[in-house]
Scaffold this motif. Sequence first.
Motif, PDB file in Angstrom:
ATOM      1  N   ILE A 145      31.162  14.711 -36.570  1.00  0.00           N
ATOM      2  CA  ILE A 145      31.191  13.364 -37.145  1.00  0.00           C
ATOM      3  C   ILE A 145      31.110  13.511 -38.656  1.00  0.00           C
ATOM      4  O   ILE A 145      30.042  13.728 -39.209  1.00  0.00           O
TER       5      ILE A 145
ATOM      6  N   PHE B  50      34.802   4.092 -37.154  1.00  0.00           N
ATOM      7  CA  PHE B  50      34.050   5.276 -36.742  1.00  0.00           C
ATOM      8  C   PHE B  50      35.044   6.315 -36.215  1.00  0.00           C
ATOM      9  O   PHE B  50      35.814   6.018 -35.308  1.00  0.00           O
TER      10      PHE B  50
ATOM     11  N   ILE C  32      32.462  18.227 -30.979  1.00  0.00           N
ATOM     12  CA  ILE C  32      32.661  16.971 -31.692  1.00  0.00           C
ATOM     13  C   ILE C  32      31.994  17.085 -33.057  1.00  0.00           C
ATOM     14  O   ILE C  32      30.874  17.573 -33.162  1.00  0.00           O
TER      15      ILE C  32
ATOM     16  N   GLU D 148      29.154   9.121 -40.467  1.00  0.00           N
ATOM     17  CA  GLU D 148      28.886   8.117 -39.445  1.00  0.00           C
ATOM     18  C   GLU D 148      28.964   6.693 -39.990  1.00  0.00           C
ATOM     19  O   GLU D 148      29.005   5.732 -39.232  1.00  0.00           O
ATOM     20  N   ASP D 149      28.986   6.588 -41.289  1.00  0.00           N
ATOM     21  CA  ASP D 149      28.888   5.245 -41.860  1.00  0.00           C
ATOM     22  C   ASP D 149      30.238   4.633 -42.256  1.00  0.00           C
ATOM     23  O   ASP D 149      30.298   3.484 -42.664  1.00  0.00           O
ATOM     24  N   VAL D 150      31.299   5.430 -42.136  1.00  0.00           N
ATOM     25  CA  VAL D 150      32.607   4.844 -42.454  1.00  0.00           C
ATOM     26  C   VAL D 150      33.119   4.012 -41.285  1.00  0.00           C
ATOM     27  O   VAL D 150      32.728   4.216 -40.144  1.00  0.00           O
ATOM     28  N   THR D 151      33.969   3.042 -41.614  1.00  0.00           N
ATOM     29  CA  THR D 151      34.637   2.252 -40.583  1.00  0.00           C
ATOM     30  C   THR D 151      36.135   2.434 -40.743  1.00  0.00           C
ATOM     31  O   THR D 151      36.634   2.371 -41.878  1.00  0.00           O
TER      32      THR D 151
ATOM     33  N   TYR E 243      37.382  15.496 -32.526  1.00  0.00           N
ATOM     34  CA  TYR E 243      37.235  16.254 -31.290  1.00  0.00           C
ATOM     35  C   TYR E 243      37.990  17.569 -31.407  1.00  0.00           C
ATOM     36  O   TYR E 243      39.151  17.584 -31.811  1.00  0.00           O
ATOM     37  N   ARG E 244      37.325  18.625 -31.068  1.00  0.00           N
ATOM     38  CA  ARG E 244      37.954  19.953 -31.095  1.00  0.00           C
ATOM     39  C   ARG E 244      38.114  20.422 -29.658  1.00  0.00           C
ATOM     40  O   ARG E 244      37.155  20.422 -28.875  1.00  0.00           O
TER      41      ARG E 244
ATOM     42  N   PRO F 254      34.994  10.117 -35.097  1.00  0.00           N
ATOM     43  CA  PRO F 254      34.551  11.491 -34.826  1.00  0.00           C
ATOM     44  C   PRO F 254      35.750  12.403 -34.572  1.00  0.00           C
ATOM     45  O   PRO F 254      36.795  11.944 -34.100  1.00  0.00           O
TER      46      PRO F 254
END
Lengths: 338, 338, 338, 338
Positions: C262, C270, C260, C265-268, C274-275, C272
Amino acid sequence: MKTHKIGVAIVGLGYWGPNLVRNFNKLSDIKLEYGCDLLESNIKRAKHDFPQIKYTTNYNEILQDPYVQAISIATPLSTHFDLAKKALLSDKHIIVEKPFTKTTDEAKELIKLAKKKKLKVMVGHTFVYSEAVKKLKTLIDAEKLGKLLYYDSTRINLGQLRKDADVIWDLAVHDFAILNYLIKDRPIIIKTVSSSPLRNKSDELAHIFITYKNGFTAHIYVSWLSPIKIRTILIGGKKKMVLYDDIQPSEKIRIYDKGITIPNEDVTPFNPLYRSGDILIPKIKSNEALFNELSHFILCIKNDIKPITDGYDGLKVISMLEASDASMKTGKEIQIEF
Amino acid sequence: MKTHKIGVAIVGLGYWGPNLVRNFNKLSDIKLEYGCDLLESNIKRAKHDFPQIKYTTNYNEILQDPYVQAISIATPLSTHFDLAKKALLSDKHIIVEKPFTKTTDEAKELIKLAKKKKLKVMVGHTFVYSEAVKKLKTLIDAEKLGKLLYYDSTRINLGQLRKDADVIWDLAVHDFAILNYLIKDRPIIIKTVSSSPLRNKSDELAHIFITYKNGFTAHIYVSWLSPIKIRTILIGGKKKMVLYDDIQPSEKIRIYDKGITIPNEDVTPFNPLYRSGDILIPKIKSNEALFNELSHFILCIKNDIKPITDGYDGLKVISMLEASDASMKTGKEIQIEF
Amino acid sequence: MKTHKIGVAIVGLGYWGPNLVRNFNKLSDIKLEYGCDLLESNIKRAKHDFPQIKYTTNYNEILQDPYVQAISIATPLSTHFDLAKKALLSDKHIIVEKPFTKTTDEAKELIKLAKKKKLKVMVGHTFVYSEAVKKLKTLIDAEKLGKLLYYDSTRINLGQLRKDADVIWDLAVHDFAILNYLIKDRPIIIKTVSSSPLRNKSDELAHIFITYKNGFTAHIYVSWLSPIKIRTILIGGKKKMVLYDDIQPSEKIRIYDKGITIPNEDVTPFNPLYRSGDILIPKIKSNEALFNELSHFILCIKNDIKPITDGYDGLKVISMLEASDASMKTGKEIQIEF
Amino acid sequence: MKTHKIGVAIVGLGYWGPNLVRNFNKLSDIKLEYGCDLLESNIKRAKHDFPQIKYTTNYNEILQDPYVQAISIATPLSTHFDLAKKALLSDKHIIVEKPFTKTTDEAKELIKLAKKKKLKVMVGHTFVYSEAVKKLKTLIDAEKLGKLLYYDSTRINLGQLRKDADVIWDLAVHDFAILNYLIKDRPIIIKTVSSSPLRNKSDELAHIFITYKNGFTAHIYVSWLSPIKIRTILIGGKKKMVLYDDIQPSEKIRIYDKGITIPNEDVTPFNPLYRSGDILIPKIKSNEALFNELSHFILCIKNDIKPITDGYDGLKVISMLEASDASMKTGKEIQIEF
């Protein structure tokens, strides 16, 4: 002046022989007298692991030793008949590795000779002595499975290729022995489909179909060319179905409460009933099959009992191997004679 | 004045039809116009789940509607030919569920008619569009497996027994379609061994052996009588071997770096080399095969492309099914003609 | 007049001792001189299986024999210190079964004495010598996993309950040894949660949490009360994740290309990433770990090398066991001191 | 003039809402009136799949519609309380997705309001309605397992990371609900050990330990950072032990006839008795849990029955989540209050 312990000699210390030594060594009512092999390197290795036994390259030394009452023969197939015959002529009981002999004629001669000499002939159909196969036998004999529908075995892995035997003599021999033990009915016809994609000389994968007198059929798939090792036998019965997976360390047998009933085939719509209930994985003892087998051999000698896998059982298996070979060559169905 | 979206009708709303509706419904460049079935109960159920479509029991209504450009046929096999022919005569593209037709003659007539009418005929050999089979195709075409040694499929489970079809037409049809997609060489001979231990009318388990022109062989085992569901295809190659296990939710394909080389078969001792390396489980996309299939059908119509599983592919599969039947009845090897 | 072969004595012929005899027996550059045990029944059994060795119930006989250069100690934990100290004082190298000693003080004294005497002290942390753990070490050292995120071990089965040890000293000892081998960072804090639902005296199941200096954490779950045997270690890294399943006969290690990231982390919303890529099951050699271990011990003696699992490594493990005990009793986090 | 069918509205059409629509749609005694969401994109997707329902972005429209008797709330947690309260004030029964509310205070207020209004409050603890968990309940209540020894759950996989919830609120919530259903005794203490190796803000993996009044203990391991998906619950009893593996498609429950008895702990040698018998895999129905849950909700409304997972059950789970949070922050054991 014989001891009370049965004197045993093991001939052939290559791949399988050391397992025989190790398991005979666990029996309390025998004395391991000799290990024998033509190759010094095999003797050297065995001597290192089991120094308590005498070793010889001279088979006659064993034949002439009055302390040896039983001989275990684990040499290449081509030598079985000769070594076994000499042992019987020297009044020794014998246990011979599978396949019993190269031909049914050899098997018949050994059976006849042993009968005359009142000696035991046992064939090392080890799977018959495994706790899992014994469990299958119990289930079938107690009619837990109901009328049997089919036997389906998959016995495949990578190698070991042999030059002196095809995949049927190497692997299907186990299923023939298991079938003879489990199925009371008489096998009558064998049909084989085989191929050798790798080297085109002897067969590397084969399907064998056996038809029994009452119509029951068995299918055996053997291969040296599979990347995965599979050892499964599926037995379908009208009441229950069983999967035996020999690769599983402890959960070798699964009993499925599954089946199909057709109340009336002539009604429309066609409406068979499917039953799918619990699965039971019975506890199976963890005894080593080979230990069970050798214990049985010694018990048969001591108590003058007919071995479960006696010479006649060995003969039946050879006759099935011969029929498989004939079917492979001709592409036809072959009658099994024994 | 047609819309840009391709109008689609689905005929047959029994077992499989709802899957077609659900997947067609995901396509953005079509318009689902009709669902059609003779049974009101099937229509009622479909209407409840997909109320946005028109429903009819009258096939002619669909044939006459100019907004319908393509018809998906998911009715019983015996009706395929008639429905398909009418669709083509009404200038509709068709996608027909497998098996394509009852006979090769029917298949040939549909192919000919579609050619004349310049319409698409596609057969719903869904597995060909699954991500796993596409991966196998990529591996074989890129020669990652080396020379192919064998194809071995096990497609067994409990039921569903049918009265109108045997286990080969029900299950082996998938393998015939997969083989035609994966193997470039021509299948020439089929041999079948089958039995019906349960009801003794039509066959419940069967083994099919296919020989290709270049000697490659395939074995397919299908059964309705197994307590466990198995869906595995093992493909052995000289370089790599592959296991495709369709039951696995995500790890459907395992690539084994395993094999056997025989440097010289004439030296003694016989000494083949065994290679046993890493196992790779490649990431497979999770797209639904049926969605891929229907997307391809629509793409073929829009861009005038020949479908991967066109009528000719359907014909090949029917000819293999016919050869299997003939072998079952005669116990002989049958030439495949198409 | 010493022989070139290193003379070895094995003390303790109960549960584990026979494995030591069997594996020492495979080494070509040693001579197995003695087996020693206080129980005649243990000696009798060992003599039956390995008659080529001298047996004694008198430890002093071994200490005084100049042909004995190394002693393998496989007796109950409470006797380790005394037997090991006597061996060192008699100028013998020692290999001591895990756990090394009852206390860290004992361990320190043995280390000091061996240093003074210039003798080898090795502790039998067998897993460190297994091919699977060696593979994990290679992966971590080559930074194939990226920054390590966690270590999670499940080591549970039914029994064997002990009266003289709790489940941590019995089972978690393996993980402490594996962690010390794999993880370069220093463990600083241990926290244990345990219970004994069955008999309420010593602990039958426990969870141990270890925090390292750099923040890395390990969790170990050990239990004697599980109906299934599980032996899995999961190691998460930023680049790759590894599952080591010791129950698997050949596919012990699976390397997952999963993770995973990220990006921010502060954008909306959120979001992440996934690999989820391929899984690799690397080929692992099938050497027995105990054989590797004993070979290493002999190599260290012959070439004057520091053993991988030397006395200091044994001390570290004992200090972790002591900290676990203290946490169990107090319910608090305990600093690890060594 | 109300219809006999119960009018239902679903609020929240994001990830979970479509499952609610699909399953409500299967119920014959309700009428799906509305779907509601603030996002037009969610409504558009739902309308495409289920065009037979009215859609609105205005929650008040639903509250004011007299045909709506029950509202299913599947919106983000932070909105549960407000939407649920408004629904109750408008005389609608409610079923709220788990976790019920952000705080125990919110839960208590909703319970009180519903009681006053004589309306049903149900919480969507779906696992409680799964056939597998119902089977566990039957086994425990019939005392087939004997005195319970432990509950051990592993609920790990890769992702889905959330910003608004930690791994406990996301995953452990299921175990809290299952425990409350299965275990009659009262949970009194919670202790949590957690970490967030990836992003160091909210917790990504956690171990939760629950102690019950009678000494029974439960352990729950939840993680977003595992490369493999595991969903197992192991329940040890004195008579039998059970493994529930939710990943298995059909063999979800295995009952082990395994256990340990200590006849006398004070005799030497310490000699516990191990029992290892058959394993039973009972047939489990294949009904979808969510369908069972929604049927139960409608049944409770129609027959004025208290739901199995009512508001008070939701409150209990929230109080356990709050205790877990408090333990995580303080590193201490926390009393559970409800």
